[in-house]
Write a protein that holds these residues in place. Structure first.
Motif, short mmCIF file in Angstrom:
data_model
loop_
_atom_site.label_atom_id
_atom_site.label_comp_id
_atom_site.label_asym_id
_atom_site.label_seq_id
_atom_site.Cartn_x
_atom_site.Cartn_y
_atom_site.Cartn_z
N HIS A 1 0.87 -1.18 0.00
CA HIS A 1 0.00 0.00 0.00
C HIS A 1 0.90 1.22 0.00
O HIS A 1 1.54 1.54 1.00
CB HIS A 1 -0.90 -0.01 1.24
CG HIS A 1 -1.84 1.16 1.33
ND1 HIS A 1 -3.06 1.19 0.70
CD2 HIS A 1 -1.72 2.33 2.00
CE1 HIS A 1 -3.66 2.34 0.97
NE2 HIS A 1 -2.86 3.05 1.75
N ASP A 2 0.98 1.91 -1.15
CA ASP A 2 1.86 3.06 -1.29
C ASP A 2 1.04 4.25 -1.79
O ASP A 2 0.27 4.12 -2.75
CB ASP A 2 2.98 2.78 -2.29
CG ASP A 2 3.84 1.60 -1.88
OD1 ASP A 2 4.16 1.50 -0.69
OD2 ASP A 2 4.18 0.77 -2.76
N VAL A 3 1.23 5.41 -1.15
CA VAL A 3 0.62 6.64 -1.65
C VAL A 3 1.61 7.24 -2.65
O VAL A 3 2.63 7.79 -2.26
CB VAL A 3 0.30 7.61 -0.51
CG1 VAL A 3 -0.31 8.90 -1.06
CG2 VAL A 3 -0.65 6.96 0.49
N VAL A 4 1.29 7.09 -3.94
CA VAL A 4 2.25 7.45 -4.99
C VAL A 4 1.87 8.75 -5.70
O VAL A 4 2.71 9.36 -6.36
CB VAL A 4 2.38 6.32 -6.02
CG1 VAL A 4 2.92 5.07 -5.36
CG2 VAL A 4 1.06 6.02 -6.72
N GLY A 5 0.61 9.15 -5.60
CA GLY A 5 0.18 10.37 -6.27
C GLY A 5 -0.04 10.14 -7.75
O GLY A 5 -1.15 10.15 -8.24
N ARG A 6 1.05 9.93 -8.49
CA ARG A 6 0.98 9.68 -9.94
C ARG A 6 1.80 8.43 -10.28
O ARG A 6 2.46 7.87 -9.43
CB ARG A 6 1.52 10.89 -10.71
CG ARG A 6 0.69 12.15 -10.55
CD ARG A 6 1.30 13.31 -11.31
NE ARG A 6 0.53 14.54 -11.16
CZ ARG A 6 -0.51 14.88 -11.91
NH1 ARG A 6 -0.90 14.08 -12.89
NH2 ARG A 6 -1.16 16.01 -11.70
N GLY A 7 1.72 8.04 -11.54
CA GLY A 7 2.50 6.89 -11.98
C GLY A 7 1.93 5.56 -11.54
O GLY A 7 2.67 4.58 -11.36
N HIS A 8 0.60 5.48 -11.39
CA HIS A 8 -0.02 4.25 -10.91
C HIS A 8 0.27 3.05 -11.82
O HIS A 8 0.51 1.95 -11.34
CB HIS A 8 -1.54 4.43 -10.81
CG HIS A 8 -1.99 5.26 -9.65
ND1 HIS A 8 -1.83 6.61 -9.61
CD2 HIS A 8 -2.58 4.91 -8.48
CE1 HIS A 8 -2.33 7.08 -8.47
NE2 HIS A 8 -2.79 6.07 -7.77
#
Length: 206
Positions: free
Chosen positions: A28-35
């Motif tokens: 579970h990573d909060v990546v913002g963009r680049g999913h």
């Protein structure tokens, strides 16, 4: 039966693999963009590269791009593996996580997540059963400030809503694929198609 859960409807890229009800892998990573790139790497790192007989995917509401990325990946894998494919709601998933974090069971849970054009997607649930207290909606933040009366607001839009209201507590949460098995059964049977929560931005010319 193994179940692969894919969630890219918000800023988080969240994936979980279950063997029946047992969680065997989660990221579970909060990546913002680049999913898209992140999702491919996560699934490749899972046991057996995430291969499962059932795939569950967050169908929204949330980021239009994020919802489409998750659905595209889920559909491709379901086709390749001849797996069952089902959808679930981002708001219900956050409500499950919220219920786990409560010190005391609250009568109702209000979930609000970031929408577009100054609006939030939101929905209220019964605290014990998570039965919906109304349909999901997309509402301007200033209008929602007068409608959302629960002291605590959960979700990615919680801080903006509490700031607009001027009172209460914001509990920022993203949908977590690792909580999938705690969803009541009706929430796990949504069609695997986008649940955008509002109409298209483009309007036909007259």
């Amino acid at each position: 039966m193994r179940t692969l859960v894919i969630d890219t409807a918000t800023e988080a890229c969240s994936v979980a693999l279950f063997d029946n009800d047992q969680l065997i892998a989660r990221q579970h990573d909060v990546v913002g963009r680049g999913h898209a790139e992140h999702l491919v790497r996560i699934i490749a790192s899972l046991p057996d590269k995430g291969r499962a007989e059932r795939i569950a995917v967050d169908v929204g509401p949330g980021s239009f791009t994020g919802v489409r990325i998750g659905l595209a990946a889920a559909r491709a894998l379901a086709f390749a593996w001849e797996a069952q494919l089902t959808g679930y709601s981002a708001l219900a998933m956050i409500a499950i996580t919220a219920r786990k974090q409560m010190d005391m069971r609250e009568d109702s849970i209000t979930v609000a997540i970031t929408g577009g054009h100054g609006e939030l997607f939101w929905q209220r649930f019964v605290g014990d059963t998570l039965d919906p207290l109304g349909p999901l909606a997309s509402t301007p933040i200033d209008m929602l400030a007068a409608l959302a009366t629960d002291a605590k607001i959960y979700g990615t839009g919680a801080q903006a809503l509490i700031a607009a209201r001027g009172s209460g507590e914001a509990v920022p949460l993203h949908p977590d694929a690792g909580d999938y098995m705690a969803l009541p059964l009706p929430f796990t049977r949504l069609p695997p198609s986008p649940l955008y929560g509002r109409g298209a931005d483009a309007k036909p010319m007259t």
